[in-house]
Design a protein around this motif. Structure first.
Motif, PDB file in Angstrom:
ATOM      1  N   THR A  62      -0.062   6.737   2.027  1.00  9.07           N
ATOM      2  CA  THR A  62      -1.377   6.161   2.459  1.00  9.07           C
ATOM      3  C   THR A  62      -2.824   6.910   2.439  1.00  9.07           C
ATOM      4  O   THR A  62      -3.856   6.463   2.122  1.00  9.07           O
ATOM      5  N   LEU A  73      -4.035   7.100  -1.519  1.00  8.23           N
ATOM      6  CA  LEU A  73      -4.662   5.911  -2.032  1.00  8.23           C
ATOM      7  C   LEU A  73      -5.645   5.586  -1.331  1.00  8.23           C
ATOM      8  O   LEU A  73      -6.843   4.958  -2.018  1.00  8.23           O
ATOM      9  N   PHE A  74      -5.825   5.606   0.153  1.00  6.29           N
ATOM     10  CA  PHE A  74      -7.003   5.352   0.968  1.00  6.29           C
ATOM     11  C   PHE A  74      -8.323   6.207   0.647  1.00  6.29           C
ATOM     12  O   PHE A  74      -9.369   5.626   0.231  1.00  6.29           O
ATOM     13  N   THR A  82      -9.504   4.922  -3.080  1.00  6.50           N
ATOM     14  CA  THR A  82     -10.230   3.700  -3.457  1.00  6.50           C
ATOM     15  C   THR A  82     -11.208   3.389  -2.482  1.00  6.50           C
ATOM     16  O   THR A  82     -12.126   2.585  -2.818  1.00  6.50           O
ATOM     17  N   GLN A 135      -5.403  -5.694  -4.501  1.00  2.00           N
ATOM     18  CA  GLN A 135      -4.419  -5.527  -3.621  1.00  2.00           C
ATOM     19  C   GLN A 135      -4.002  -7.073  -3.242  1.00  2.00           C
ATOM     20  O   GLN A 135      -2.801  -7.245  -3.041  1.00  2.00           O
ATOM     21  N   GLY A 167       0.971   4.534  -8.450  1.00  4.13           N
ATOM     22  CA  GLY A 167      -0.412   4.867  -7.693  1.00  4.13           C
ATOM     23  C   GLY A 167      -0.976   6.286  -8.312  1.00  4.13           C
ATOM     24  O   GLY A 167      -1.894   6.452  -8.301  1.00  4.13           O
ATOM     25  N   ALA A 207      -4.965   0.374  -9.264  1.00  2.00           N
ATOM     26  CA  ALA A 207      -4.899   1.030  -7.873  1.00  2.00           C
ATOM     27  C   ALA A 207      -4.933   0.159  -6.683  1.00  2.00           C
ATOM     28  O   ALA A 207      -4.229   0.265  -5.775  1.00  2.00           O
ATOM     29  N   GLY A 208      -5.920  -0.879  -6.631  1.00  2.00           N
ATOM     30  CA  GLY A 208      -5.848  -1.878  -5.533  1.00  2.00           C
ATOM     31  C   GLY A 208      -4.451  -2.690  -5.540  1.00  2.00           C
ATOM     32  O   GLY A 208      -3.850  -2.821  -4.353  1.00  2.00           O
ATOM     33  N   ARG A 220      -2.103  -0.600  -3.760  1.00  2.00           N
ATOM     34  CA  ARG A 220      -2.190  -0.561  -2.361  1.00  2.00           C
ATOM     35  C   ARG A 220      -1.746  -1.797  -1.850  1.00  2.00           C
ATOM     36  O   ARG A 220      -1.149  -1.667  -0.573  1.00  2.00           O
ATOM     37  N   HIS A 276       1.776  -1.294  -1.545  1.00  4.57           N
ATOM     38  CA  HIS A 276       2.051  -0.384  -0.400  1.00  4.57           C
ATOM     39  C   HIS A 276       1.973  -0.858   0.928  1.00  4.57           C
ATOM     40  O   HIS A 276       3.117  -0.481   1.725  1.00  4.57           O
ATOM     41  N   THR A 277       1.417  -1.851   1.091  1.00  5.58           N
ATOM     42  CA  THR A 277       1.184  -2.434   2.395  1.00  5.58           C
ATOM     43  C   THR A 277       2.481  -2.992   2.694  1.00  5.58           C
ATOM     44  O   THR A 277       3.162  -2.810   3.908  1.00  5.58           O
ATOM     45  N   GLY A 336      -4.304   7.175   8.004  1.00  4.79           N
ATOM     46  CA  GLY A 336      -5.484   6.329   7.288  1.00  4.79           C
ATOM     47  C   GLY A 336      -6.762   6.525   7.989  1.00  4.79           C
ATOM     48  O   GLY A 336      -7.565   6.408   7.514  1.00  4.79           O
TER      49      GLY A 336
END
Length: 388
Positions: free
Chosen positions: A216, A219-220, A223, A251, A278, A302-303, A306, A309-310, A341
Protein backbone atom coordinates in the motif's frame (compact mmCIF):
# COMPACT_ATOMS: atom_id res chain seq x y z
CA UNK A 1 -26.02 -2.58 -3.13
CA UNK A 2 -26.90 0.44 -5.29
CA UNK A 3 -27.41 2.58 -2.19
CA UNK A 4 -24.05 1.51 -0.79
CA UNK A 5 -22.31 2.35 -4.08
CA UNK A 6 -23.89 5.82 -4.22
CA UNK A 7 -22.98 6.47 -0.61
CA UNK A 8 -19.39 5.34 -1.24
CA UNK A 9 -18.74 7.56 -4.25
CA UNK A 10 -20.20 10.56 -2.39
CA UNK A 11 -18.33 9.86 0.84
CA UNK A 12 -14.99 9.38 -0.93
CA UNK A 13 -15.55 12.46 -3.08
CA UNK A 14 -16.32 14.79 -0.17
CA UNK A 15 -14.50 13.32 2.84
CA UNK A 16 -11.27 12.50 0.99
CA UNK A 17 -10.81 13.98 -2.48
CA UNK A 18 -12.24 17.42 -1.68
CA UNK A 19 -9.17 18.61 0.21
CA UNK A 20 -6.55 17.72 -2.44
CA UNK A 21 -8.70 19.69 -4.90
CA UNK A 22 -9.11 22.65 -2.54
CA UNK A 23 -5.56 22.68 -1.13
CA UNK A 24 -4.34 25.55 -3.33
CA UNK A 25 -7.18 28.02 -2.57
CA UNK A 26 -7.11 27.05 1.13
CA UNK A 27 -3.36 27.70 1.23
CA UNK A 28 -3.65 30.96 -0.68
CA UNK A 29 -6.41 32.28 1.59
CA UNK A 30 -4.90 31.24 4.93
CA UNK A 31 -1.16 31.31 4.32
CA UNK A 32 -0.81 27.70 5.47
CA UNK A 33 1.56 25.67 3.29
CA UNK A 34 0.32 22.98 0.93
CA UNK A 35 2.09 20.36 3.06
CA UNK A 36 0.43 21.62 6.23
CA UNK A 37 -3.03 21.56 4.67
CA UNK A 38 -2.47 18.04 3.30
CA UNK A 39 -1.18 16.94 6.71
CA UNK A 40 -4.63 17.68 8.16
CA UNK A 41 -6.14 15.07 5.83
CA UNK A 42 -3.35 12.63 6.71
CA UNK A 43 -4.03 13.16 10.44
CA UNK A 44 -7.68 12.35 9.89
CA UNK A 45 -6.78 9.17 8.03
CA UNK A 46 -4.60 8.11 10.96
CA UNK A 47 -7.61 8.56 13.26
CA UNK A 48 -9.62 6.44 10.84
CA UNK A 49 -6.97 3.71 11.00
CA UNK A 50 -6.99 3.66 14.80
CA UNK A 51 -10.79 3.52 14.99
CA UNK A 52 -11.10 0.88 12.27
CA UNK A 53 -10.66 -2.01 14.70
CA UNK A 54 -13.48 -0.80 16.94
CA UNK A 55 -15.71 -0.08 13.96
CA UNK A 56 -15.22 -3.62 12.67
CA UNK A 57 -16.26 -5.10 16.01
CA UNK A 58 -19.38 -2.92 16.12
CA UNK A 59 -20.33 -4.03 12.60
CA UNK A 60 -20.16 -7.67 13.65
CA UNK A 61 -22.29 -7.04 16.73
CA UNK A 62 -24.84 -4.45 15.58
CA UNK A 63 -24.86 -4.45 11.79
CA UNK A 64 -24.20 -1.47 9.51
CA UNK A 65 -27.27 0.75 9.56
CA UNK A 66 -26.85 2.75 12.78
CA UNK A 67 -23.06 2.80 12.59
CA UNK A 68 -22.75 4.05 9.03
CA UNK A 69 -25.62 6.52 9.43
CA UNK A 70 -23.87 7.96 12.48
CA UNK A 71 -20.66 8.13 10.45
CA UNK A 72 -22.46 10.20 7.81
CA UNK A 73 -23.80 12.60 10.44
CA UNK A 74 -20.31 13.04 11.89
CA UNK A 75 -18.98 13.63 8.36
CA UNK A 76 -21.50 16.43 7.84
CA UNK A 77 -20.47 18.06 11.12
CA UNK A 78 -16.80 17.73 10.15
CA UNK A 79 -17.32 19.51 6.82
CA UNK A 80 -19.24 22.29 8.56
CA UNK A 81 -16.33 22.66 10.97
CA UNK A 82 -13.88 22.79 8.04
CA UNK A 83 -15.88 25.67 6.55
CA UNK A 84 -15.92 27.57 9.86
CA UNK A 85 -12.30 26.89 10.98
CA UNK A 86 -10.87 30.27 12.05
CA UNK A 87 -7.33 28.96 12.58
CA UNK A 88 -5.06 26.02 11.87
CA UNK A 89 -5.75 24.06 15.11
CA UNK A 90 -9.49 24.13 14.39
CA UNK A 91 -8.85 23.13 10.77
CA UNK A 92 -6.89 20.09 12.00
CA UNK A 93 -9.64 19.35 14.55
CA UNK A 94 -12.18 19.35 11.73
CA UNK A 95 -10.21 16.77 9.75
CA UNK A 96 -9.60 14.69 12.86
CA UNK A 97 -13.38 14.61 13.27
CA UNK A 98 -13.64 13.67 9.60
CA UNK A 99 -11.39 10.72 10.46
CA UNK A 100 -14.14 9.40 12.75
CA UNK A 101 -16.56 9.59 9.83
CA UNK A 102 -14.10 7.99 7.40
CA UNK A 103 -13.65 5.00 9.69
CA UNK A 104 -17.41 4.36 9.55
CA UNK A 105 -18.31 5.08 5.91
CA UNK A 106 -15.37 4.44 3.55
CA UNK A 107 -14.08 1.17 2.07
CA UNK A 108 -13.25 -0.99 5.13
CA UNK A 109 -16.76 -0.95 6.65
CA UNK A 110 -18.34 -1.19 3.20
CA UNK A 111 -16.14 -4.19 2.39
CA UNK A 112 -17.25 -5.79 5.66
CA UNK A 113 -20.92 -5.22 4.82
CA UNK A 114 -20.62 -6.73 1.34
CA UNK A 115 -18.58 -9.67 2.59
CA UNK A 116 -21.21 -10.44 5.25
CA UNK A 117 -24.08 -9.85 2.81
CA UNK A 118 -22.81 -11.96 -0.06
CA UNK A 119 -20.48 -14.50 1.57
CA UNK A 120 -19.04 -16.85 -1.11
CA UNK A 121 -20.32 -14.55 -3.88
CA UNK A 122 -18.58 -11.46 -2.52
CA UNK A 123 -15.95 -10.86 -5.24
CA UNK A 124 -18.40 -9.60 -7.88
CA UNK A 125 -20.14 -7.06 -5.60
CA UNK A 126 -16.79 -5.95 -4.16
CA UNK A 127 -15.55 -5.35 -7.70
CA UNK A 128 -18.66 -3.31 -8.50
CA UNK A 129 -18.26 -1.23 -5.34
CA UNK A 130 -14.61 -0.41 -6.03
CA UNK A 131 -15.35 0.39 -9.68
CA UNK A 132 -17.98 2.91 -8.62
CA UNK A 133 -15.79 4.25 -5.83
CA UNK A 134 -12.93 4.60 -8.31
CA UNK A 135 -14.89 7.31 -10.10
CA UNK A 136 -15.18 9.47 -6.97
CA UNK A 137 -12.34 11.76 -8.02
CA UNK A 138 -13.62 11.86 -11.62
CA UNK A 139 -17.05 13.03 -10.49
CA UNK A 140 -16.23 15.18 -7.48
CA UNK A 141 -12.91 16.83 -8.35
CA UNK A 142 -14.53 19.01 -11.08
CA UNK A 143 -17.56 19.60 -8.86
CA UNK A 144 -15.44 20.71 -5.89
CA UNK A 145 -13.33 22.94 -8.16
CA UNK A 146 -16.52 24.56 -9.50
CA UNK A 147 -17.91 25.09 -6.01
CA UNK A 148 -14.64 26.65 -4.83
CA UNK A 149 -14.63 28.99 -7.81
CA UNK A 150 -18.23 30.09 -7.21
CA UNK A 151 -18.46 30.12 -3.39
CA UNK A 152 -14.84 30.20 -2.20
CA UNK A 153 -13.38 27.29 -0.26
CA UNK A 154 -15.34 27.99 2.93
CA UNK A 155 -18.66 28.36 1.14
CA UNK A 156 -17.93 25.27 -0.93
CA UNK A 157 -17.51 23.16 2.22
CA UNK A 158 -20.91 24.36 3.44
CA UNK A 159 -22.42 23.17 0.16
CA UNK A 160 -20.50 19.88 0.40
CA UNK A 161 -21.87 19.31 3.91
CA UNK A 162 -25.39 19.71 2.57
CA UNK A 163 -24.71 17.29 -0.30
CA UNK A 164 -23.22 14.72 2.07
CA UNK A 165 -26.23 15.02 4.37
CA UNK A 166 -28.84 14.75 1.63
CA UNK A 167 -27.20 11.79 -0.11
CA UNK A 168 -25.49 9.56 2.43
CA UNK A 169 -27.60 9.88 5.59
CA UNK A 170 -30.85 8.61 4.02
CA UNK A 171 -29.05 5.95 1.97
CA UNK A 172 -27.35 4.53 5.05
CA UNK A 173 -30.44 4.90 7.26
CA UNK A 174 -32.97 3.36 4.87
CA UNK A 175 -31.17 0.76 2.76
CA UNK A 176 -28.49 -0.97 4.85
CA UNK A 177 -30.89 -3.70 5.91
CA UNK A 178 -29.62 -6.77 4.04
CA UNK A 179 -29.22 -9.93 6.15
CA UNK A 180 -25.78 -11.38 6.89
CA UNK A 181 -25.17 -14.44 4.71
CA UNK A 182 -23.65 -16.31 7.66
CA UNK A 183 -26.32 -15.42 10.22
CA UNK A 184 -27.52 -12.29 12.04
CA UNK A 185 -25.12 -10.11 14.00
CA UNK A 186 -24.54 -11.57 17.46
CA UNK A 187 -23.33 -10.18 20.74
CA UNK A 188 -19.63 -10.25 21.43
CA UNK A 189 -18.67 -13.21 23.61
CA UNK A 190 -15.53 -14.47 25.27
CA UNK A 191 -15.42 -17.28 22.68
CA UNK A 192 -15.70 -14.82 19.78
CA UNK A 193 -12.95 -12.66 21.25
CA UNK A 194 -10.72 -15.71 21.59
CA UNK A 195 -11.41 -16.70 17.96
CA UNK A 196 -10.54 -13.20 16.78
CA UNK A 197 -7.29 -13.15 18.75
CA UNK A 198 -6.35 -16.58 17.47
CA UNK A 199 -6.42 -15.16 13.94
CA UNK A 200 -4.98 -11.69 14.56
CA UNK A 201 -2.07 -12.99 16.64
CA UNK A 202 -1.09 -15.73 14.20
CA UNK A 203 2.14 -15.53 12.20
CA UNK A 204 0.19 -15.83 8.94
CA UNK A 205 -1.96 -12.81 9.79
CA UNK A 206 0.99 -10.65 10.87
CA UNK A 207 3.10 -11.49 7.82
CA UNK A 208 0.22 -10.83 5.44
CA UNK A 209 -0.65 -7.60 7.22
CA UNK A 210 2.91 -6.25 7.08
CA UNK A 211 3.48 -7.14 3.43
CA UNK A 212 0.13 -5.67 2.38
CA UNK A 213 0.93 -2.47 4.28
CA UNK A 214 4.29 -2.21 2.51
CA UNK A 215 2.56 -2.69 -0.85
CA UNK A 216 0.00 0.00 0.00
CA UNK A 217 2.70 2.46 1.03
CA UNK A 218 5.02 1.92 -1.95
CA UNK A 219 2.40 1.85 -4.69
CA UNK A 220 0.61 4.91 -3.34
CA UNK A 221 3.79 6.92 -2.70
CA UNK A 222 4.96 6.48 -6.30
CA UNK A 223 1.70 6.68 -8.27
CA UNK A 224 0.35 9.71 -6.39
CA UNK A 225 3.58 11.53 -7.33
CA UNK A 226 3.68 10.54 -11.00
CA UNK A 227 3.41 14.17 -12.14
CA UNK A 228 6.50 15.55 -10.35
CA UNK A 229 8.47 12.38 -11.13
CA UNK A 230 7.70 12.58 -14.85
CA UNK A 231 8.45 16.31 -14.86
CA UNK A 232 11.92 15.46 -13.53
CA UNK A 233 12.27 13.08 -16.47
CA UNK A 234 11.69 16.03 -18.83
CA UNK A 235 8.09 15.20 -19.73
CA UNK A 236 5.70 18.08 -20.39
CA UNK A 237 3.21 19.00 -17.67
CA UNK A 238 0.29 18.13 -19.94
CA UNK A 239 1.59 14.63 -20.61
CA UNK A 240 2.51 14.10 -16.95
CA UNK A 241 -1.00 15.13 -15.88
CA UNK A 242 -2.47 12.81 -18.51
CA UNK A 243 -0.33 10.01 -17.10
CA UNK A 244 -1.82 10.52 -13.65
CA UNK A 245 -5.29 10.27 -15.18
CA UNK A 246 -4.27 7.07 -16.94
CA UNK A 247 -3.13 5.62 -13.61
CA UNK A 248 -6.77 5.95 -12.58
CA UNK A 249 -7.87 4.25 -15.79
CA UNK A 250 -5.42 1.45 -15.04
CA UNK A 251 -7.03 0.97 -11.63
CA UNK A 252 -10.42 0.47 -13.27
CA UNK A 253 -8.94 -2.07 -15.70
CA UNK A 254 -7.28 -3.94 -12.85
CA UNK A 255 -10.50 -4.12 -10.88
CA UNK A 256 -12.49 -5.33 -13.88
CA UNK A 257 -10.03 -8.16 -14.44
CA UNK A 258 -9.68 -9.14 -10.79
CA UNK A 259 -12.64 -11.59 -10.50
CA UNK A 260 -11.25 -13.82 -13.28
CA UNK A 261 -7.77 -13.52 -11.78
CA UNK A 262 -9.14 -14.57 -8.38
CA UNK A 263 -10.89 -17.62 -9.82
CA UNK A 264 -7.67 -18.84 -11.44
CA UNK A 265 -5.31 -18.42 -8.46
CA UNK A 266 -4.87 -19.27 -4.79
CA UNK A 267 -4.78 -16.46 -2.21
CA UNK A 268 -0.99 -16.66 -1.82
CA UNK A 269 -0.41 -16.91 -5.58
CA UNK A 270 -2.41 -13.79 -6.39
CA UNK A 271 -0.80 -11.85 -3.54
CA UNK A 272 2.69 -12.69 -4.80
CA UNK A 273 1.70 -12.01 -8.43
CA UNK A 274 0.32 -8.55 -7.61
CA UNK A 275 3.40 -7.69 -5.54
CA UNK A 276 5.83 -8.84 -8.27
CA UNK A 277 3.95 -6.94 -10.98
CA UNK A 278 3.92 -3.83 -8.79
CA UNK A 279 7.63 -4.10 -7.97
CA UNK A 280 8.48 -4.53 -11.66
CA UNK A 281 6.47 -1.41 -12.54
CA UNK A 282 8.16 0.63 -9.80
CA UNK A 283 11.65 -0.50 -10.88
CA UNK A 284 10.95 0.62 -14.45
CA UNK A 285 9.54 3.96 -13.34
CA UNK A 286 12.54 4.48 -11.05
CA UNK A 287 15.33 3.53 -13.46
CA UNK A 288 14.09 4.19 -17.01
CA UNK A 289 14.24 7.87 -18.06
CA UNK A 290 12.78 7.33 -21.56
CA UNK A 291 10.99 6.63 -23.89
CA UNK A 292 8.01 8.53 -22.60
CA UNK A 293 5.45 6.22 -24.19
CA UNK A 294 6.88 3.31 -22.22
CA UNK A 295 6.84 5.28 -18.96
CA UNK A 296 3.17 6.10 -19.54
CA UNK A 297 2.42 2.45 -20.32
CA UNK A 298 4.14 1.34 -17.11
CA UNK A 299 2.23 3.99 -15.16
CA UNK A 300 -0.99 2.41 -16.44
CA UNK A 301 0.34 -1.00 -15.33
CA UNK A 302 1.08 0.44 -11.88
CA UNK A 303 -2.50 1.71 -11.79
CA UNK A 304 -3.76 -1.75 -12.71
CA UNK A 305 -1.73 -3.22 -9.86
CA UNK A 306 -3.23 -0.68 -7.47
CA UNK A 307 -6.71 -1.63 -8.69
CA UNK A 308 -6.01 -5.31 -8.05
CA UNK A 309 -4.42 -4.48 -4.71
CA UNK A 310 -7.60 -2.76 -3.51
CA UNK A 311 -9.61 -5.93 -4.09
CA UNK A 312 -6.77 -8.09 -2.80
CA UNK A 313 -6.96 -6.14 0.44
CA UNK A 314 -10.76 -6.41 0.53
CA UNK A 315 -10.71 -10.22 0.18
CA UNK A 316 -7.47 -11.18 1.96
CA UNK A 317 -9.11 -11.99 5.31
CA UNK A 318 -12.22 -13.75 3.98
CA UNK A 319 -10.16 -15.80 1.50
CA UNK A 320 -8.05 -17.20 4.35
CA UNK A 321 -10.22 -17.18 7.48
CA UNK A 322 -13.80 -17.03 6.18
CA UNK A 323 -16.47 -14.46 7.04
CA UNK A 324 -17.04 -15.25 10.71
CA UNK A 325 -16.08 -12.25 12.88
CA UNK A 326 -15.05 -10.59 9.61
CA UNK A 327 -15.66 -7.01 10.72
CA UNK A 328 -13.40 -7.25 13.75
CA UNK A 329 -10.65 -9.25 12.01
CA UNK A 330 -10.66 -7.12 8.88
CA UNK A 331 -10.75 -3.90 10.92
CA UNK A 332 -7.55 -4.98 12.64
CA UNK A 333 -6.07 -6.14 9.33
CA UNK A 334 -6.57 -2.93 7.33
CA UNK A 335 -5.67 -0.46 10.09
CA UNK A 336 -1.94 -0.36 9.15
CA UNK A 337 -2.84 0.04 5.46
CA UNK A 338 -5.02 3.04 6.20
CA UNK A 339 -2.25 4.51 8.35
CA UNK A 340 0.55 4.06 5.82
CA UNK A 341 -1.69 5.43 3.08
CA UNK A 342 -1.98 8.60 5.14
CA UNK A 343 1.77 8.71 5.77
CA UNK A 344 2.50 8.19 2.07
CA UNK A 345 0.75 11.47 1.25
CA UNK A 346 3.65 13.36 2.80
CA UNK A 347 6.40 10.70 2.92
CA UNK A 348 6.73 10.46 -0.86
CA UNK A 349 7.59 14.14 -1.43
CA UNK A 350 9.64 14.19 1.79
CA UNK A 351 11.81 11.25 0.72
CA UNK A 352 12.18 12.73 -2.76
CA UNK A 353 13.51 15.95 -1.28
CA UNK A 354 15.84 14.06 1.05
CA UNK A 355 17.19 11.73 -1.68
CA UNK A 356 17.51 14.33 -4.41
CA UNK A 357 14.56 13.47 -6.63
CA UNK A 358 11.47 11.39 -7.22
CA UNK A 359 13.24 8.63 -9.21
CA UNK A 360 15.50 7.99 -6.20
CA UNK A 361 12.41 7.80 -3.98
CA UNK A 362 10.91 5.28 -6.42
CA UNK A 363 14.04 3.11 -6.15
CA UNK A 364 13.50 2.82 -2.40
CA UNK A 365 9.84 1.97 -2.93
CA UNK A 366 10.65 -0.63 -5.57
CA UNK A 367 13.17 -2.30 -3.26
CA UNK A 368 10.66 -2.36 -0.39
CA UNK A 369 7.95 -3.92 -2.56
CA UNK A 370 10.41 -6.49 -3.92
CA UNK A 371 11.20 -7.47 -0.35
CA UNK A 372 7.49 -7.73 0.45
CA UNK A 373 7.00 -10.05 -2.54
CA UNK A 374 9.82 -12.32 -1.34
CA UNK A 375 8.29 -12.47 2.14
CA UNK A 376 4.81 -13.12 0.72
CA UNK A 377 6.16 -16.16 -1.11
CA UNK A 378 6.82 -17.69 2.30
CA UNK A 379 3.41 -16.93 3.79
CA UNK A 380 2.65 -19.71 6.30
CA UNK A 381 -0.12 -22.03 5.17
CA UNK A 382 -2.70 -23.64 7.47
CA UNK A 383 -1.95 -27.17 8.52
CA UNK A 384 -4.36 -29.78 7.10
CA UNK A 385 -6.89 -31.05 9.60
CA UNK A 386 -5.96 -34.46 11.04
CA UNK A 387 -7.93 -37.48 9.89
CA UNK A 388 -10.45 -38.72 12.44
Amino acid sequence: MTALCLAQITSWGLLFYSLPVAVVPVSADTGWSHTTVTAALAAGLLVSAVLGVRVGRLLDVRGPRALMTTGSVIGVLALLLVAWSPNLPMFFAAWLLAGFAQSAVLYPPAFAVITRWYGPWRVGPLTTLTLVGGFASTVFAPLVAFLVEVFGWRGSYLVMAVILALVTIPLHALFLNGPWSDGAPVRATTAATAEIRQVTRSARFRILQITMAVATFTLFAVTINIIPMFLERGMSYEMAALSLGLVGAGQVIGRIGYPQFARATTPRMRTVTVFIAGAAALWVLALLPQPYWLLVAVAILAGGVRGCHTLLQATAVSDRWGTKNFGAINGAFVAPMTAVGAVALVAGPGLAELLGGYPAMAVIMAALLTGAALVAMREPQPRPAPHP
